[in-house]
Design a protein around this motif. Structure first.
Motif, short mmCIF file in Angstrom:
data_model
loop_
_atom_site.label_atom_id
_atom_site.label_comp_id
_atom_site.label_asym_id
_atom_site.label_seq_id
_atom_site.Cartn_x
_atom_site.Cartn_y
_atom_site.Cartn_z
N LYS A 53 0.92 -1.13 -0.08
CA LYS A 53 0.12 0.11 0.01
C LYS A 53 0.78 1.32 0.08
O LYS A 53 2.05 1.30 0.76
CB LYS A 53 -0.85 0.04 1.23
N TYR A 54 0.54 2.33 -0.83
CA TYR A 54 1.16 3.33 -0.96
C TYR A 54 0.21 4.58 -0.61
O TYR A 54 -0.80 4.64 -1.24
CB TYR A 54 1.83 3.54 -2.48
N GLY A 55 0.58 5.49 0.05
CA GLY A 55 -0.15 6.83 0.37
C GLY A 55 0.68 8.10 -0.38
O GLY A 55 1.60 8.11 -1.09
N PHE A 56 0.00 9.27 -0.01
CA PHE A 56 0.41 10.60 -0.39
C PHE A 56 1.71 10.93 0.36
O PHE A 56 1.74 10.94 1.69
CB PHE A 56 -0.68 11.41 -0.42
N ASN A 57 2.82 11.38 -0.25
CA ASN A 57 4.14 11.93 0.07
C ASN A 57 4.09 13.40 0.06
O ASN A 57 4.31 13.94 -1.12
CB ASN A 57 5.10 11.09 -0.49
N THR A 58 3.92 14.07 1.16
CA THR A 58 3.97 15.71 1.42
C THR A 58 5.30 16.17 0.57
O THR A 58 5.16 17.26 0.23
CB THR A 58 3.43 16.08 2.39
N THR A 59 6.26 15.54 0.93
CA THR A 59 7.54 16.14 0.44
C THR A 59 7.70 16.03 -1.13
O THR A 59 8.03 17.06 -1.45
CB THR A 59 8.78 15.10 0.88
N TYR A 60 7.32 15.18 -1.67
CA TYR A 60 7.22 14.95 -3.22
C TYR A 60 5.83 15.67 -3.79
O TYR A 60 6.03 15.75 -4.90
CB TYR A 60 7.25 13.51 -3.64
N LYS A 61 4.89 15.67 -2.91
CA LYS A 61 3.56 16.15 -3.41
C LYS A 61 3.06 15.23 -4.42
O LYS A 61 2.47 15.49 -5.68
CB LYS A 61 3.72 17.73 -3.77
N ALA A 62 3.22 14.01 -4.23
CA ALA A 62 2.81 12.92 -5.17
C ALA A 62 2.63 11.68 -4.30
O ALA A 62 3.02 11.55 -3.26
CB ALA A 62 4.03 12.66 -6.01
N ASN A 63 1.92 10.74 -4.96
CA ASN A 63 1.60 9.32 -4.00
C ASN A 63 3.18 8.67 -4.10
O ASN A 63 3.81 8.76 -5.28
CB ASN A 63 0.63 8.78 -4.93
N ASP A 64 3.18 8.01 -3.08
CA ASP A 64 4.59 7.09 -3.04
C ASP A 64 4.74 5.84 -4.09
O ASP A 64 5.79 5.78 -4.53
CB ASP A 64 4.52 6.54 -1.60
#
Length: 175
Positions: free
Chosen positions: A99-110
């Motif tokens: 499962k992958y979630g949203f990555n705020t550092t990249y502003k993208a989904n993991d």
């Protein structure tokens, strides 16, 4: 009264013609990640993932000119499972049971971060020889002729017996 008739004719005729237009269907049979998991487990084959964003102009051009190409679409439909994935999706995504979630550092989904090795450029075409294989990302807009060699390298199973540079020495483009 004549003017009223002409007005209605000019208004109704275009409306009638537009109602008979069927919406344009994608030529490629795009799957969701959930659909991919289900069909892959029944019959494994290579996977192509179009990683895009809603604001990406070149993503739209690639959809129209490359993925809209009859030869490209036919080859992908026959030899791959095709998935479109919005890199900026805030929804959780599952690939190969992870499962992958949203990555705020990249502003993208993991999932996009994983597939693109953190090199966030769009569009990026990701090829997977198997659902658990290391991703092979191809960054940027690709014309049909530029997509043909890597598609066939994985789609025809050539990666099992040759490396890509040796394959390209004998490659003959058809698109």
């Amino acid at each position: 009264m004549q003017k009223v008739k002409y007005f209605f004719i000019l208004l109704i005729i275009p409306a009638l013609f537009s109602s008979f237009n069927t919406p344009k269907k994608d030529k490629i049979n795009w799957l969701s990640l959930n659909e991919l998991e289900a069909v892959y487990n029944k019959q494994p084959k290579p996977i192509i993932i179009d990683v895009y964003t809603n604001w990406c102009g070149w993503c739209k051009v690639m959809d129209k000119e490359t993925y809209g190409n009859d030869k490209v679409a036919a080859y992908i439909n026959e030899n791959y499972y095709a998935v479109k994935f919005n890199a900026e999706s805030r929804d959780s995504a599952v690939l190969n049971g992870k499962k992958y979630g949203f990555n705020t550092t990249y502003k993208a989904n993991d999932l996009a971060v994983y597939l693109l090795f953190g090199q966030m450029g769009y569009p990026t075409t990701v090829l997977l020889s198997a659902i658990d294989a290391q991703p092979a990302p191809l960054s940027g807009y690709l014309k049909p002729s530029e997509l043909e060699p890597p598609l066939k390298f994985f789609g025809d199973g050539i990666y099992k017996s040759k490396n890509f540079p040796d394959y390209m020495k004998a490659f003959s483009a058809k698109w």
